[in-house]
Design a protein around this motif. Structure first.
Motif, PDB file in Angstrom:
ATOM      1  N   ALA A  91      27.886  53.742  46.254  1.00  0.00           N
ATOM      2  CA  ALA A  91      27.647  53.885  47.763  1.00  0.00           C
ATOM      3  C   ALA A  91      29.605  53.936  47.743  1.00  0.00           C
ATOM      4  N   GLY A  92      30.432  53.822  46.660  1.00  0.00           N
ATOM      5  CA  GLY A  92      31.563  53.500  46.082  1.00  0.00           C
ATOM      6  C   GLY A  92      32.367  52.897  46.577  1.00  0.00           C
ATOM      7  N   VAL A  93      31.850  51.218  47.000  1.00  0.00           N
ATOM      8  CA  VAL A  93      31.903  49.645  47.628  1.00  0.00           C
ATOM      9  C   VAL A  93      32.614  49.024  46.019  1.00  0.00           C
ATOM     10  N   ALA A  94      33.847  49.160  46.125  1.00  0.00           N
ATOM     11  CA  ALA A  94      34.318  48.279  44.353  1.00  0.00           C
ATOM     12  C   ALA A  94      33.591  46.650  44.667  1.00  0.00           C
ATOM     13  N   ILE A  95      33.120  46.886  43.235  1.00  0.00           N
ATOM     14  CA  ILE A  95      32.835  45.493  43.081  1.00  0.00           C
ATOM     15  C   ILE A  95      33.891  44.587  42.391  1.00  0.00           C
ATOM     16  N   ASP A  96      34.691  45.321  41.569  1.00  0.00           N
ATOM     17  CA  ASP A  96      35.268  45.056  41.551  1.00  0.00           C
ATOM     18  C   ASP A  96      36.648  46.113  40.938  1.00  0.00           C
ATOM     19  N   ALA A  97      37.823  47.018  41.615  1.00  0.00           N
ATOM     20  CA  ALA A  97      37.884  48.051  40.921  1.00  0.00           C
ATOM     21  C   ALA A  97      39.159  48.573  39.594  1.00  0.00           C
ATOM     22  N   ASP A  98      39.748  47.165  38.914  1.00  0.00           N
ATOM     23  CA  ASP A  98      40.009  46.983  37.938  1.00  0.00           C
ATOM     24  C   ASP A  98      39.247  45.809  36.893  1.00  0.00           C
ATOM     25  N   GLY A  99      38.093  45.702  37.247  1.00  0.00           N
ATOM     26  CA  GLY A  99      37.154  44.351  36.429  1.00  0.00           C
ATOM     27  C   GLY A  99      36.744  44.141  35.338  1.00  0.00           C
ATOM     28  N   LEU A 100      37.312  45.618  34.607  1.00  0.00           N
ATOM     29  CA  LEU A 100      37.227  45.836  33.139  1.00  0.00           C
ATOM     30  C   LEU A 100      38.533  45.712  32.478  1.00  0.00           C
TER      31      LEU A 100
END
Length: 161
Positions: A91-100
């Motif tokens: 749905a486009g909700v960030a889990i972590d936008a730069d988590g990787l």
């Protein structure tokens, strides 16, 4: 290979020989680890979606590693474009936008040479992604990429029970 998405149910129909389309991600595994690979170009970056074609990392999976391999050097008109790599829900909700992989790791210098490999050290590395399934999204710091191609490899473990 051709495919179509049914508008009502979102079901994909395949025609002809079915091959792996790296754009949406593909999965491999051994006895413990699973890994997903996304192939992409500068003008078609991986993102979450609602068409059910994107590879999904299961909820509660633990990310072991993430890496970006530069196949074709990335260039931009500003020469300062970096890449963020993270996970989002469909749905486009960030889990972590730069988590990787963060912009401080995937800098224009690091992604500007073919053959370079960027090892991610984002906040999700060696951690669970939480209770939502994740889809990969690559976000440039400036939207001015003019060339480049690469692949993201994410290695993870999850409990099948």
């Amino acid at each position: 290979m051709g495919f179509e998405i049914d508008a009502k149910r979102g079901v994909a129909n395949y025609y002809g020989v079915r091959t792996t389309n790296g754009k949406f991600g593909a999965e491999g595994e051994d006895d413990l680890y699973k890994w997903a690979v996304w192939d992409f170009d500068y003008n078609d970056l991986p993102t979450y979606g609602s068409n059910n074609l994107q590879h999904v990392i299961p909820a509660n999976a633990t990310i072991v590693s993430a890496e970006l391999i530069v196949d074709v050097a990335f260039t931009s008109t500003s020469t300062t474009t970096d890449l963020d790599v993270g996970l989002y829900t469909s749905a486009g909700v960030a889990i972590d936008a730069d988590g990787l992989i963060t912009v401080s790791e995937a800098t224009q210098t690091a992604i500007g040479t073919a053959g370079n490999r960027v090892n991610g050290a984002g906040a999700l590395i060696n951690k669970s992604i939480g209770s939502s399934a994740g889809e990969l999204k690559v976000t440039p710091s400036v939207d001015d990429l003019t060339a480049g191609a690469g692949r993201i490899i994410v290695k993870y473990v999850y409990n099948k029970d």
